[in-house]
Design an enzyme around this catalytic site. Sequence first.
Site, mmCIF file in Angstrom:
data_model
loop_
_atom_site.group_PDB
_atom_site.id
_atom_site.type_symbol
_atom_site.label_atom_id
_atom_site.label_comp_id
_atom_site.label_asym_id
_atom_site.label_seq_id
_atom_site.Cartn_x
_atom_site.Cartn_y
_atom_site.Cartn_z
ATOM 1 C CG ASP A 110 82.136 -54.856 63.457
ATOM 2 O OD1 ASP A 110 81.314 -55.146 64.349
ATOM 3 O OD2 ASP A 110 82.806 -53.811 63.495
ATOM 4 C CG HIS A 111 84.826 -56.450 66.656
ATOM 5 N ND1 HIS A 111 86.033 -55.895 66.989
ATOM 6 C CD2 HIS A 111 84.075 -55.442 66.158
ATOM 7 C CE1 HIS A 111 86.001 -54.592 66.728
ATOM 8 N NE2 HIS A 111 84.819 -54.290 66.224
ATOM 9 C CG HIS A 142 86.461 -50.081 64.466
ATOM 10 N ND1 HIS A 142 85.340 -49.303 64.649
ATOM 11 C CD2 HIS A 142 86.025 -51.360 64.484
ATOM 12 C CE1 HIS A 142 84.280 -50.088 64.792
ATOM 13 N NE2 HIS A 142 84.666 -51.333 64.698
ATOM 14 C CG HIS A 181 81.260 -50.871 71.990
ATOM 15 N ND1 HIS A 181 81.267 -49.652 71.334
ATOM 16 C CD2 HIS A 181 80.931 -51.791 71.047
ATOM 17 C CE1 HIS A 181 80.968 -49.851 70.056
ATOM 18 N NE2 HIS A 181 80.746 -51.130 69.854
ATOM 19 C CG HIS A 240 82.630 -56.007 70.997
ATOM 20 N ND1 HIS A 240 83.810 -55.795 70.319
ATOM 21 C CD2 HIS A 240 81.690 -55.253 70.351
ATOM 22 C CE1 HIS A 240 83.597 -54.943 69.330
ATOM 23 N NE2 HIS A 240 82.311 -54.608 69.317
ATOM 24 C CG ASP A 274 84.275 -51.544 68.159
ATOM 25 O OD1 ASP A 274 85.370 -51.765 67.648
ATOM 26 O OD2 ASP A 274 83.217 -51.784 67.565
ATOM 27 C CG HIS A 306 78.746 -54.858 68.145
ATOM 28 N ND1 HIS A 306 79.145 -53.653 68.694
ATOM 29 C CD2 HIS A 306 77.426 -55.005 68.477
ATOM 30 C CE1 HIS A 306 78.114 -53.111 69.329
ATOM 31 N NE2 HIS A 306 77.066 -53.911 69.210
#
Lengths: 307, 307
Positions: free
Chosen positions: A66-67, A270, A142, A62, A212, A64
């Site tokens: 941090d991914h 995570h 999410h 996805h 997530d 976000h």
Amino acid sequence: MKFEVLILGNSSATPMYGRHPTSQVINFNEQLFLIDCGEGTQMQLFRYGVKSNRINHIFISHLHGDHYLGLVGLLSSLHLMGRKADLHLYGPPALEEIIEIQFKHSATVLNYNLLFHPTNPNKPEVIFAAPALKVTSFPLKHRIPCTGFRFDEGKRAATLNAEAVERLNIPTPYLRLLKKGIDYADADGKLYRAEDLTYPAPKSRSYAYCSDTMVFDDYLSNIQNVDLLYHEATFMHDMLDRAKDTFHTTAQQAGEVAKQVGAQKLLLGHYSARYKDLQPLLEESKSVFISTELSEEGSWYAVGYKQ
Amino acid sequence: MKFEVLILGNSSATPMYGRHPTSQVINFNEQLFLIDCGEGTQMQLFRYGVKSNRINHIFISHLHGDHYLGLVGLLSSLHLMGRKADLHLYGPPALEEIIEIQFKHSATVLNYNLLFHPTNPNKPEVIFAAPALKVTSFPLKHRIPCTGFRFDEGKRAATLNAEAVERLNIPTPYLRLLKKGIDYADADGKLYRAEDLTYPAPKSRSYAYCSDTMVFDDYLSNIQNVDLLYHEATFMHDMLDRAKDTFHTTAQQAGEVAKQVGAQKLLLGHYSARYKDLQPLLEESKSVFISTELSEEGSWYAVGYKQ
């Protein structure tokens, strides 16, 4: 045949205590796959001795940061290092636009083909299929569209009973056939049954990645009976409300999911930046599902061998 | 008054040998400024004990990934850590679009104001001005639009001759005036001259950042007489052709520039991944300009004090 996961990053959004944003490498029979590519992934690959150019498939869950924020840097470095081989990228449709705008302004024209395959956040889809391995994306729940990924090994060959084969002096060219279940007859017509000269094929192994997500019903059917389940465990269960608000999972819930789907082993990750010490998360999950392990950056985890 | 530079990353485009993409922190009298923000900058800030929330101004030289790919991650983490204070961002106009598209798809609405100030790649411009410090951007010559940054300290106050001031028993409220050059008269009308009770103000200090660029005439006037010059030195001089092709500088050229502009000290950086050992770059530059130093990640470098 190797089937292992290397954790490159196990931090949630704010990287702390030397932990890095999410990324991991799957080594399936020396083919390397990357799942998620948080900031710093290319440096983590270097640190842990993984040649980034050996990766041919990258899966992004996805959008976000941090991914995926390490992706443009990794793609650029592969270009600068002279990559020629095609690279397949699977992720949310908008990822293509995000990459293109950055390459446009940096005047980057890649030396290699980057083949983009949009994932479907609404239903499970097989996104990679070879005889030995199949990868399926499936919806997670999410704050923004997100998918998990499941890796299923194909049907495995039987293994030879080396002692018996040697004793009976079976010619080498026939060994491959025996493993496929084909009987062998010698020059005198004497029949040797494949099942007597082999051990049954080991069970095919499977790995699922869920990060997530909050816990919900629909995805459980997609991760049934996996040998190794990587599941986010952002919070302790005393923060369940916060987990729900942010569409995340608690360590206890991760354990419950692993138990419910019949996973063989659960790997947590995570982790929220609020937890320096991760043992309480481990204990919380183990109280529900004993075969839990904390993912650690730089460690390889085998998929599917009994402990 | 502190005026120092912390190197967070000194690698050119492909990070290798534990070196990181470009980023550095300027500490000017406990105000923190960030120049460039390569991938991993937020982790480097954490590693070297710099509280990222103390940074209020970020300057981006150009839109090659190794100079800005850590920005969205840093901005996001500041948001997640609850930042409220305004943050000023200076960089090429397209940077705003690159940030916006990523925040759009991650559904991020920052808690704080991000104030974007586009830089001008065609002529020098003062982009930050306070009595104590002025920052100027100026054009560099790279494959895509790029600017350097020059930090000029404002006029410094004289320092008191503490021994004389104490001996003459000058009242405290007048000390500040003396430092500004205002004479003091006591109750009997006796005049004490400021210049007799103070030491002359130290010379104002200056720092210039030049990365990435090839050597050309126009920028030399913008970096005249700087106390500390950070200059890229991507290649050794035996690769001059390659340096020219890629609009970069050799270590020898960096030394020549420092000499030509009358810099007090030169700090090399932006090392190519082909050099594991950096000593030859240092020696090459020193052969032209003796006051050269190799920038090292995690080290602070004072601006403007004689060695």
